[in-house]
Design an enzyme around this catalytic site. Sequence first.
Site, short mmCIF file in Angstrom:
data_model
loop_
_atom_site.label_atom_id
_atom_site.label_comp_id
_atom_site.label_asym_id
_atom_site.label_seq_id
_atom_site.Cartn_x
_atom_site.Cartn_y
_atom_site.Cartn_z
N HIS A 96 0.78 -0.98 -0.02
CA HIS A 96 0.11 0.02 0.06
C HIS A 96 0.75 1.45 0.04
O HIS A 96 2.09 1.14 0.23
CB HIS A 96 -0.93 -0.11 1.37
CG HIS A 96 -0.07 -0.09 2.51
ND1 HIS A 96 0.45 0.65 3.14
CD2 HIS A 96 -0.22 -1.09 3.29
CE1 HIS A 96 1.02 0.44 4.33
NE2 HIS A 96 0.67 -0.81 4.28
P1 TYD Z 1 -1.81 -2.63 7.04
O1 TYD Z 1 -1.42 -1.41 7.49
O2 TYD Z 1 -2.42 -3.04 6.03
O3 TYD Z 1 -0.63 -3.55 7.75
P2 TYD Z 1 0.86 -3.78 6.70
O4 TYD Z 1 1.40 -2.53 6.52
O5 TYD Z 1 1.77 -4.74 7.60
O6 TYD Z 1 0.33 -4.58 5.57
O7 TYD Z 1 -2.94 -3.04 8.53
C1 TYD Z 1 -3.38 -4.42 8.73
C2 TYD Z 1 -4.43 -4.41 9.37
O8 TYD Z 1 -4.19 -3.69 10.82
C3 TYD Z 1 -5.42 -3.38 8.86
O9 TYD Z 1 -7.03 -3.97 9.13
C4 TYD Z 1 -5.75 -2.19 9.49
C5 TYD Z 1 -5.04 -2.53 10.94
N1 TYD Z 1 -4.19 -1.29 11.60
C6 TYD Z 1 -4.57 -0.64 12.55
O10 TYD Z 1 -5.73 -1.00 13.09
N2 TYD Z 1 -3.87 0.52 13.16
C7 TYD Z 1 -2.72 0.63 12.80
O11 TYD Z 1 -2.02 1.49 13.21
C8 TYD Z 1 -2.12 -0.27 11.70
C9 TYD Z 1 -0.88 0.09 10.94
C10 TYD Z 1 -2.96 -1.16 11.05
#
Ligand code: TYD
Length: 138
Positions: A52
């Site tokens: 992302h």
């Molecule tokens: P995501 O940002 O997609 O993780 P990565 O960068 O590791 O791929 O987040 C994964 C899940 O966690 C998504 O459902 C959102 C949640 N999340 C939170 O609730 N708070 C946060 O601070 C973060 C980074 C993610």
Amino acid sequence: MPLNKCQIIELPRINDPRGNLTFVEGGHHIPFDIRRVYYLYDVPEGANRGGHAHKALHQLIIPISGSFDIHLDDGHSKKTVHMNHSYNGLYICPMIWREIDSFTSGAVCMVLASEHYDELDYYRDYGQFMSDAQRMVI
Ligand code: TYD
């Protein structure tokens, strides 16, 4: 180019025979104030994280333990950074697509972020990100 702003920041190190210490002060060692900290751990072998970009968020990624690779893409060019020193952080500015992989067993990836979590700040669709990133004046 946004990608040129994404650089390793070498953090202060207090070397000590009892164990080393590193610290980060928001707005001092890194170019933003810290409003959120999160970390990835227990990452299974072969897993990918990220996938992302953010519209406005600034981040610093630190390999607290172990190592991993971060692949960066600003819509114009790409680079990969291998993270394996816990005194180095990778600064990621807004509008950078990132993928993180090649986690070693037990690796911990800590992220310092400039804002609270906000799903509306995400690009989760690479095509949409590319379209907006390529329209930006560089
Ligand atoms: P995501 O940002 O997609 O993780 P990565 O960068 O590791 O791929 O987040 C994964 C899940 O966690 C998504 O459902 C959102 C949640 N999340 C939170 O609730 N708070 C946060 O601070 C973060 C980074 C993610």
